[in-house]
Design a protein around this motif. Structure first.
Motif, PDB file in Angstrom:
ATOM      1  N   THR A  71       0.757  -0.878   0.052  1.00 34.91           N
ATOM      2  CA  THR A  71      -0.363  -0.044   0.236  1.00 34.91           C
ATOM      3  C   THR A  71       1.069   1.434   0.458  1.00 34.91           C
ATOM      4  O   THR A  71       1.946   1.040   0.636  1.00 34.91           O
ATOM      5  N   PRO A  72       0.759   2.067  -0.876  1.00 39.64           N
ATOM      6  CA  PRO A  72       1.167   3.469  -0.723  1.00 39.64           C
ATOM      7  C   PRO A  72       1.242   4.463   0.231  1.00 39.64           C
ATOM      8  O   PRO A  72       1.964   5.762   0.941  1.00 39.64           O
ATOM      9  N   LEU A  73       0.034   3.963   1.330  1.00 45.19           N
ATOM     10  CA  LEU A  73      -0.489   4.728   2.546  1.00 45.19           C
ATOM     11  C   LEU A  73       0.385   4.357   3.706  1.00 45.19           C
ATOM     12  O   LEU A  73       0.610   5.086   4.593  1.00 45.19           O
ATOM     13  N   ALA A  74       1.188   2.912   3.984  1.00 47.03           N
ATOM     14  CA  ALA A  74       2.213   2.935   4.971  1.00 47.03           C
ATOM     15  C   ALA A  74       3.019   3.641   4.888  1.00 47.03           C
ATOM     16  O   ALA A  74       3.271   3.847   3.884  1.00 47.03           O
ATOM     17  N   ALA A  75       3.688   3.735   6.211  1.00 51.95           N
ATOM     18  CA  ALA A  75       4.491   4.851   6.484  1.00 51.95           C
ATOM     19  C   ALA A  75       6.396   3.948   5.874  1.00 51.95           C
ATOM     20  O   ALA A  75       6.432   4.951   5.232  1.00 51.95           O
ATOM     21  N   ALA A  76       6.394   2.605   5.854  1.00 51.44           N
ATOM     22  CA  ALA A  76       7.186   2.265   5.394  1.00 51.44           C
ATOM     23  C   ALA A  76       7.337   2.269   3.810  1.00 51.44           C
ATOM     24  O   ALA A  76       8.256   2.775   3.820  1.00 51.44           O
ATOM     25  N   THR A  77       5.887   2.507   3.356  1.00 48.28           N
ATOM     26  CA  THR A  77       6.274   2.155   1.767  1.00 48.28           C
ATOM     27  C   THR A  77       6.595   3.740   1.791  1.00 48.28           C
ATOM     28  O   THR A  77       7.227   4.096   0.257  1.00 48.28           O
ATOM     29  N   ALA A  78       5.651   4.961   1.940  1.00 52.78           N
ATOM     30  CA  ALA A  78       5.680   6.252   1.744  1.00 52.78           C
ATOM     31  C   ALA A  78       7.493   6.264   1.892  1.00 52.78           C
ATOM     32  O   ALA A  78       7.753   7.230   1.350  1.00 52.78           O
ATOM     33  N   ALA A  79       7.990   5.600   2.901  1.00 49.08           N
ATOM     34  CA  ALA A  79       9.469   6.368   3.534  1.00 49.08           C
ATOM     35  C   ALA A  79       9.868   5.503   1.745  1.00 49.08           C
ATOM     36  O   ALA A  79      11.171   6.638   1.489  1.00 49.08           O
TER      37      ALA A  79
ATOM     38  N   LEU B 216      14.193  -3.419  -3.399  1.00 50.81           N
ATOM     39  CA  LEU B 216      12.611  -4.511  -2.841  1.00 50.81           C
ATOM     40  C   LEU B 216      12.491  -5.283  -2.006  1.00 50.81           C
ATOM     41  O   LEU B 216      11.835  -5.961  -1.676  1.00 50.81           O
ATOM     42  N   ALA B 217      13.046  -6.072  -2.905  1.00 50.39           N
ATOM     43  CA  ALA B 217      12.899  -7.805  -2.043  1.00 50.39           C
ATOM     44  C   ALA B 217      13.635  -7.488  -0.390  1.00 50.39           C
ATOM     45  O   ALA B 217      13.134  -7.959   0.177  1.00 50.39           O
ATOM     46  N   GLY B 218      14.536  -7.076  -0.219  1.00 48.09           N
ATOM     47  CA  GLY B 218      14.675  -6.798   1.241  1.00 48.09           C
ATOM     48  C   GLY B 218      13.423  -5.912   2.075  1.00 48.09           C
ATOM     49  O   GLY B 218      13.152  -6.166   2.996  1.00 48.09           O
ATOM     50  N   LEU B 219      13.136  -4.738   1.578  1.00 42.75           N
ATOM     51  CA  LEU B 219      12.016  -4.454   1.873  1.00 42.75           C
ATOM     52  C   LEU B 219      10.600  -5.569   2.191  1.00 42.75           C
ATOM     53  O   LEU B 219      10.185  -5.084   3.382  1.00 42.75           O
TER      54      LEU B 219
ATOM     55  N   THR C 218       6.286   2.642 -10.370  1.00 40.23           N
ATOM     56  CA  THR C 218       7.197   1.366 -10.534  1.00 40.23           C
ATOM     57  C   THR C 218       7.199   0.169  -9.641  1.00 40.23           C
ATOM     58  O   THR C 218       7.246  -0.571  -9.992  1.00 40.23           O
ATOM     59  N   VAL C 219       7.756   0.877  -8.208  1.00 42.37           N
ATOM     60  CA  VAL C 219       7.256   0.357  -7.206  1.00 42.37           C
ATOM     61  C   VAL C 219       5.762  -0.553  -6.734  1.00 42.37           C
ATOM     62  O   VAL C 219       5.831  -1.616  -6.430  1.00 42.37           O
ATOM     63  N   LEU C 220       5.100   0.275  -7.219  1.00 41.86           N
ATOM     64  CA  LEU C 220       3.996  -0.177  -6.633  1.00 41.86           C
ATOM     65  C   LEU C 220       3.241  -1.102  -7.492  1.00 41.86           C
ATOM     66  O   LEU C 220       2.838  -2.491  -7.995  1.00 41.86           O
ATOM     67  N   MET C 221       3.816  -1.240  -8.965  1.00 37.29           N
ATOM     68  CA  MET C 221       3.855  -2.528  -9.907  1.00 37.29           C
ATOM     69  C   MET C 221       4.397  -3.994  -9.918  1.00 37.29           C
ATOM     70  O   MET C 221       4.468  -4.636 -10.395  1.00 37.29           O
ATOM     71  N   VAL C 222       5.421  -4.060  -8.829  1.00 34.68           N
ATOM     72  CA  VAL C 222       6.492  -4.585  -8.364  1.00 34.68           C
ATOM     73  C   VAL C 222       5.392  -4.897  -7.221  1.00 34.68           C
ATOM     74  O   VAL C 222       4.743  -6.586  -7.013  1.00 34.68           O
ATOM     75  N   VAL C 223       5.486  -4.414  -6.361  1.00 40.57           N
ATOM     76  CA  VAL C 223       5.099  -5.020  -4.863  1.00 40.57           C
ATOM     77  C   VAL C 223       3.274  -4.977  -4.559  1.00 40.57           C
ATOM     78  O   VAL C 223       2.792  -6.179  -3.543  1.00 40.57           O
ATOM     79  N   ILE C 224       2.425  -4.548  -5.921  1.00 41.67           N
ATOM     80  CA  ILE C 224       0.985  -5.152  -4.986  1.00 41.67           C
ATOM     81  C   ILE C 224       1.267  -6.598  -6.227  1.00 41.67           C
ATOM     82  O   ILE C 224       0.356  -7.336  -4.732  1.00 41.67           O
ATOM     83  N   PRO C 225       1.909  -6.774  -7.278  1.00 43.69           N
ATOM     84  CA  PRO C 225       1.155  -8.228  -7.365  1.00 43.69           C
ATOM     85  C   PRO C 225       1.656  -9.311  -6.536  1.00 43.69           C
ATOM     86  O   PRO C 225       1.464 -10.229  -6.540  1.00 43.69           O
ATOM     87  N   ALA C 226       2.955  -8.635  -6.294  1.00 38.17           N
ATOM     88  CA  ALA C 226       4.301  -9.130  -5.801  1.00 38.17           C
ATOM     89  C   ALA C 226       3.473 -10.090  -4.075  1.00 38.17           C
ATOM     90  O   ALA C 226       3.221 -11.217  -3.732  1.00 38.17           O
ATOM     91  N   THR C 227       2.879  -8.519  -3.846  1.00 36.56           N
ATOM     92  CA  THR C 227       2.386  -8.971  -2.263  1.00 36.56           C
ATOM     93  C   THR C 227       1.048 -10.097  -2.300  1.00 36.56           C
ATOM     94  O   THR C 227       1.240 -10.794  -1.379  1.00 36.56           O
ATOM     95  N   LEU C 228       0.056  -9.461  -2.809  1.00 33.69           N
ATOM     96  CA  LEU C 228      -1.773  -9.678  -3.389  1.00 33.69           C
ATOM     97  C   LEU C 228      -1.186 -11.963  -3.470  1.00 33.69           C
ATOM     98  O   LEU C 228      -2.107 -12.845  -3.669  1.00 33.69           O
ATOM     99  N   LEU C 229      -0.284 -12.056  -4.841  1.00 35.65           N
ATOM    100  CA  LEU C 229       0.118 -13.514  -4.878  1.00 35.65           C
ATOM    101  C   LEU C 229       0.755 -14.027  -3.500  1.00 35.65           C
ATOM    102  O   LEU C 229      -0.009 -15.155  -3.314  1.00 35.65           O
ATOM    103  N   GLY C 230       1.117 -13.279  -3.170  1.00 42.20           N
ATOM    104  CA  GLY C 230       2.552 -13.522  -2.233  1.00 42.20           C
ATOM    105  C   GLY C 230       1.027 -14.600  -0.597  1.00 42.20           C
ATOM    106  O   GLY C 230       0.923 -15.555   0.700  1.00 42.20           O
TER     107      GLY C 230
END
Length: 397
Positions: free
Chosen positions: A142-150, A373-376, A165-177
């Motif tokens: 989510t772009p509204l989390a403090a960690a992701t916003a940071a 992003l993987a470390g995130l 670009t960040v959201l295009m990676v993390v949204i499908p990755a976290t949803l599938l996870g």
């Protein structure tokens, strides 16, 4: 100077004093400058502004009853499809955390998930454990989390990637996870009908089962108008932020010819959402200060101001060593950085502060954006999440 910083921080964390330790970082900053003569560095002010703007809006929504309304909606959906709770619960957890920008909504969902699972003969540890993992995945997405916003703030400042670009990676990755976590837990442990410990608790009255005839009906119409408006205001702000991140032509061009950055846009829309919520809620704005969402965000901000400022000074003083020596090792073995993200996350117990520490360090080491992003996604199981896992352990048989 590293030997001066690391042991004292580990001691502060091991004794459960992360917050006062962050406040005491001023002494370490003084020592770095007056004793070790380290060059001056600025605290991460951009990250601080983003964190505070997001948690003010989240705290306002919680004060107006918006998070309770979202929890009721989640319960209504889960009770309509109880037999699929092991898959549905983590997906609902992901969606609601994604929408409200905080994992605190999970605290209210866990008892509901447990109750529905037992009523329908589903082992409760399955959906509970999957939901805990999914909620933390959503914080990454989510772009509204403090960690992701940071994270977005740091990457935009360095010119690496933009928010979309960040959201295009993390949204499908976290949803599938999240979906994968539910699938993995589908057959975890014995079925309740075959579990002797569960049957014993039912027989001796320790656990009272409610029959399907007594199935609870969730009435979301009883919630006040202000709680619904708070959710709408928060979601409109989130959609606006994402839309402006995707379509750059919609961003305003300022008088000096520059285009407004996403960090400023996030702050503006979050504060606007908080203002709208304050206008409609029947509580005073001071109630925001008592909300768990706000308190957790301020905790991350204090650690960011103290600890991250100290880390920035250390990175600036050791930039030559880091770029010439350490970066050769981390570039050859990038998994070392991912392990470091996990360890720092458990030391600070704060996702936002962990991001504020490890991302500047990763950028200084020249670590590629994909590895960042993987470390995130590997510093999410911190102490608060361990409490969630212990809560799920209470329902193991």
């Amino acid at each position: 100077s590293l030997s001066f910083i690391a042991p004292s921080h580990l001691l502060g964390r091991s004794q459960g004093r992360s917050f006062p330790y962050a406040c005491r970082c001023g002494r370490r900053v003084l020592s770095l400058h007056f004793i070790f003569k380290s060059p001056m560095s600025d605290p991460p002010l951009t990250v601080l502004r983003i964190i505070l703007a997001v948690v003010i809006a989240g705290g306002a929504m919680q004060a107006a009853g918006g998070i309770e309304y979202l929890v009721a909606l989640a319960e209504k959906i889960l009770r309509k499809h109880p037999r699929s709770i092991t898959i549905l619960a983590p997906m609902i957890s992901w969606l609601f955390v994604f929408c409200c920008g905080t994992g605190h909504i999970l605290w209210s969902l866990l008892p509901i998930i447990n109750e529905i699972a037992i009523e329908n003969g589903v082992r409760p540890e399955r959906p509970i454990a999957a939901s805990v993992v999914s909620s933390q995945n959503a914080v990454c997405g989510t772009p509204l989390a403090a960690a992701t916003a940071a994270l977005v703030g740091f990457l935009e400042e360095s010119g690496s990637v933009d928010m979309i670009t960040v959201l295009m990676v993390v949204i499908p990755a976290t949803l599938l996870g999240s979906l994968a976590s539910g699938l993995v837990m589908m057959k975890r442990g014995k079925e309740l009908a075959d579990d002797p410990e569960f049957q014993r608790r039912v027989a001796d009255g320790t656990l009272v089962l409610r029959g399907h005839k007594e199935e609870k009906v969730v009435d979301t119409s009883s919630f006040s108008k202000q709680s619904k408006i708070s959710v709408i205001a928060f979601l409109v702000a989130m959609v606006a932020v994402v839309l402006l991140g995707v379509v750059k032509s919609l961003r305003p061009v300022l008088a000096d010819g520059s285009t407004m950055g996403m960090t400023d846009i996030i702050q503006i829309f979050m504060l606007c959402a908080a203002a709208v919520i304050c206008l409609v809620m029947d509580k005073k704005a001071d109630a925001i200060l008592e909300m768990p969402v706000f308190k957790s965000g301020v905790f991350a901000a204090v650690i960011c101001l103290g600890l991250c400022w100290m880390v920035n000074i250390f990175i600036g003083a050791q930039s030559t060593f880091l770029t010439e020596t350490v970066s050769q090792f981390t570039n050859k073995y990038p998994w070392v950085f991912i392990i470091a993200c996990y360890l720092v996350g458990n030391i600070t117990t704060s996702q936002g502060s962990t991001t504020a520490i490890v991302i500047p360090l990763g950028l200084a080491l020249g670590i590629s954006t994909p590895v960042l992003l993987a470390g995130l996604g590997h510093h999410r199981i911190t102490l608060p999440d361990s409490r969630c896992l212990r809560e799920s352990g209470r329902h193991r048989f």
